[in-house]
Motif scaffolding. Structure first.
Motif, PDB file in Angstrom:
ATOM      1  N   LEU A 229       5.110   1.027   1.056  1.00  0.00           N
ATOM      2  CA  LEU A 229       5.501   1.299   2.439  1.00  0.00           C
ATOM      3  C   LEU A 229       6.036   2.712   2.621  1.00  0.00           C
ATOM      4  CD1 LEU A 229       5.841   0.182   5.308  1.00  0.00           C
ATOM      5  CD2 LEU A 229       8.127  -0.602   4.650  1.00  0.00           C
ATOM      6  N   GLY A 230       6.888   3.162   1.707  1.00  0.00           N
ATOM      7  CA  GLY A 230       7.465   4.499   1.820  1.00  0.00           C
ATOM      8  C   GLY A 230       6.399   5.570   1.823  1.00  0.00           C
ATOM      9  N   ARG A 231       5.458   5.467   0.899  1.00  0.00           N
ATOM     10  CA  ARG A 231       4.372   6.437   0.817  1.00  0.00           C
ATOM     11  C   ARG A 231       3.524   6.410   2.086  1.00  0.00           C
ATOM     12  NH1 ARG A 231      -1.133   6.298   1.522  1.00  0.00           N
ATOM     13  NH2 ARG A 231      -2.106   8.041   0.446  1.00  0.00           N
ATOM     14  N   THR A 232       3.231   5.216   2.603  1.00  0.00           N
ATOM     15  CA  THR A 232       2.404   5.075   3.813  1.00  0.00           C
ATOM     16  C   THR A 232       3.079   5.719   5.016  1.00  0.00           C
ATOM     17  OG1 THR A 232       1.435   3.013   2.997  1.00  0.00           O
ATOM     18  CG2 THR A 232       1.318   3.413   5.357  1.00  0.00           C
ATOM     19  N   LEU A 233       4.373   5.444   5.199  1.00  0.00           N
ATOM     20  CA  LEU A 233       5.090   5.965   6.371  1.00  0.00           C
ATOM     21  C   LEU A 233       5.266   7.485   6.305  1.00  0.00           C
ATOM     22  CD1 LEU A 233       7.833   3.221   6.915  1.00  0.00           C
ATOM     23  CD2 LEU A 233       5.671   3.525   8.134  1.00  0.00           C
ATOM     24  N   VAL A 234       5.597   7.991   5.129  1.00  0.00           N
ATOM     25  CA  VAL A 234       5.789   9.445   4.988  1.00  0.00           C
ATOM     26  C   VAL A 234       4.475  10.181   5.231  1.00  0.00           C
ATOM     27  CG1 VAL A 234       6.299  11.280   3.342  1.00  0.00           C
ATOM     28  CG2 VAL A 234       7.788   9.288   3.470  1.00  0.00           C
ATOM     29  N   THR A 235       3.383   9.672   4.663  1.00  0.00           N
ATOM     30  CA  THR A 235       2.072  10.303   4.865  1.00  0.00           C
ATOM     31  C   THR A 235       1.686  10.303   6.337  1.00  0.00           C
ATOM     32  OG1 THR A 235       1.376   9.566   2.662  1.00  0.00           O
ATOM     33  CG2 THR A 235      -0.354  10.240   4.191  1.00  0.00           C
ATOM     34  N   SER A 236       1.869   9.167   6.997  1.00  0.00           N
ATOM     35  CA  SER A 236       1.512   9.061   8.417  1.00  0.00           C
ATOM     36  C   SER A 236       2.386   9.975   9.273  1.00  0.00           C
ATOM     37  CB  SER A 236       1.655   7.610   8.891  1.00  0.00           C
ATOM     38  OG  SER A 236       0.777   6.763   8.182  1.00  0.00           O
ATOM     39  N   PHE A 237       3.664  10.028   8.965  1.00  0.00           N
ATOM     40  CA  PHE A 237       4.588  10.844   9.765  1.00  0.00           C
ATOM     41  C   PHE A 237       4.241  12.331   9.664  1.00  0.00           C
ATOM     42  CE2 PHE A 237       8.586  13.318   9.993  1.00  0.00           C
ATOM     43  CZ  PHE A 237       8.911  13.061  11.330  1.00  0.00           C
ATOM     44  N   THR A 238       4.008  12.809   8.453  1.00  0.00           N
ATOM     45  CA  THR A 238       3.698  14.232   8.281  1.00  0.00           C
ATOM     46  C   THR A 238       2.344  14.580   8.907  1.00  0.00           C
ATOM     47  OG1 THR A 238       2.832  13.713   6.066  1.00  0.00           O
ATOM     48  CG2 THR A 238       5.094  14.527   6.212  1.00  0.00           C
ATOM     49  N   THR A 239       1.386  13.658   8.816  1.00  0.00           N
ATOM     50  CA  THR A 239       0.083  13.885   9.452  1.00  0.00           C
ATOM     51  C   THR A 239       0.228  13.941  10.969  1.00  0.00           C
ATOM     52  OG1 THR A 239      -0.994  12.679   7.642  1.00  0.00           O
ATOM     53  CG2 THR A 239      -2.294  13.061   9.629  1.00  0.00           C
ATOM     54  N   LEU A 240       1.033  13.046  11.521  1.00  0.00           N
ATOM     55  CA  LEU A 240       1.233  13.020  12.975  1.00  0.00           C
ATOM     56  C   LEU A 240       1.919  14.288  13.480  1.00  0.00           C
ATOM     57  CD1 LEU A 240       2.274   9.293  13.529  1.00  0.00           C
ATOM     58  CD2 LEU A 240       0.218  10.414  14.414  1.00  0.00           C
TER      59      LEU A 240
END
Length: 304
Positions: A229-240
């Motif tokens: 979950l942590g990896r998924t959220l951080v990746t999505s946040f930085t991409t956004l």
């Protein structure tokens, strides 16, 4: 991220929500269709450079007053370069010169850089080839994931990708946003982005099924989702962050591209958690599916 969220506790609610939005998207596509841009519907593209900035709204009003209602006027590169897109006028390939002369007569004197005409037949071919490209991409992904993991993971991955693409198309259809080649490119990028998330989650689920023997399938999936979950959220946040910067400051030309990617990242983050997991649970994933094949003669090799 040390979390203990019971994702599978809400999988039925998430499943109903996904199916509802998916069906509404298909309904919108069937009733309203897509608002195809010049790339697919055919038309003329005109690029004009001015010595001083001009009011885009004034150019738009001038075109509307002269029966060019289906046109787009945006800045291209700098505020001195203007890109005009006009829908196909019964195959009239000289419309670019006519519009340039009209603007000059109305006081918008500039230098004509280029005129490109896309016939409706060429636009239809681009549309068909783009759709075929997406289908081929999904099929190749199905084969790869089935070979690399297991066919249940392949079905889950393709379901998530199809879910993402249809919802993006449905949103563009509902709001009548222009669908052009840049949006098509964004859809293909979303497929790659969502697949990356799906592969990470699937790999963790597979490894946990092989290493954890005392957990039920739903508990195993919960554990795997919490671990990634942590990896998924951080990746999505930085991409956004990057995509919102493109959407706000990138200009009209790539607004559709960045908007499609923003929607795709949000939907893809959700689908990599719930759509894939729901499919695996529906297909009754078990530890037997993850069992490593026994190598013949392995016992003999281990003997002293």
């Amino acid at each position: 991220m040390n979390t203990k969220i019971k994702f599978m506790k809400y999988r039925k609610i998430a499943g109903i929500m996904s199916i509802t939005i998916f069906l509404l998207s298909i309904l919108s596509l069937g009733i309203r269709g897509l608002s195809l841009g010049l790339d697919f519907s055919g038309g003329t593209l005109i690029e004009v450079t001015y010595k001083t900035p001009v009011e885009l709204e004034s150019i738009r009003n001038t075109l509307i007053e002269n029966n060019y209602a289906e046109s787009q006027v945006v800045n291209f590169g700098t505020n001195l370069d203007v890109l005009i897109k006009v829908a196909d006028q019964n195959g009239n390939s000289s419309i670019g010169d006519e519009i340039f002369k009209l603007l000059n007569d109305k006081g918008f004197k500039g230098e004509l850089k280029r005129v490109e005409f896309v016939g409706p037949q060429v636009g239809a071919e681009l549309r068909d080839q783009g759709g075929l490209g997406m289908i081929v991409a999904l099929f190749m992904i199905l084969l790869y994931v089935a070979f690399r993991f297991q066919y249940k993971f392949a079905l889950g991955a393709v379901s998530a990708l199809g879910h993402d693409v249809v919802i993006i198309l449905g949103i563009f259809s509902f709001f009548k946003w222009d669908f052009d080649l840049t949006v098509l490119a964004a859809l293909l990028a979303v497929i790659g982005y969502s697949l990356n998330d799906t592969i990470v989650v699937s790999d963790r689920i597979r490894e946990n099924f092989r290493s954890q023997r005392d957990l039920k399938p739903n508990e195993m999936i919960d554990l795997s989702l919490n671990q990634t979950l942590g990896r998924t959220l951080v990746t999505s946040f930085t991409t956004l962050l990057v995509l919102f910067a493109l959407f706000i400051f990138g200009g009209e030309l790539i607004k559709g591209f960045s908007l499609a990617l923003i929607i795709g990242v949000l939907v893809g983050t959700y689908s990599s958690i719930y759509v894939v997991a729901n499919m695996l649970m529906s297909l009754s994933i078990s530890q037997e599916d993850m069992a490593l094949p026994e190598v013949e003669g392995a016992d003999i090799d281990e003997m002293p």
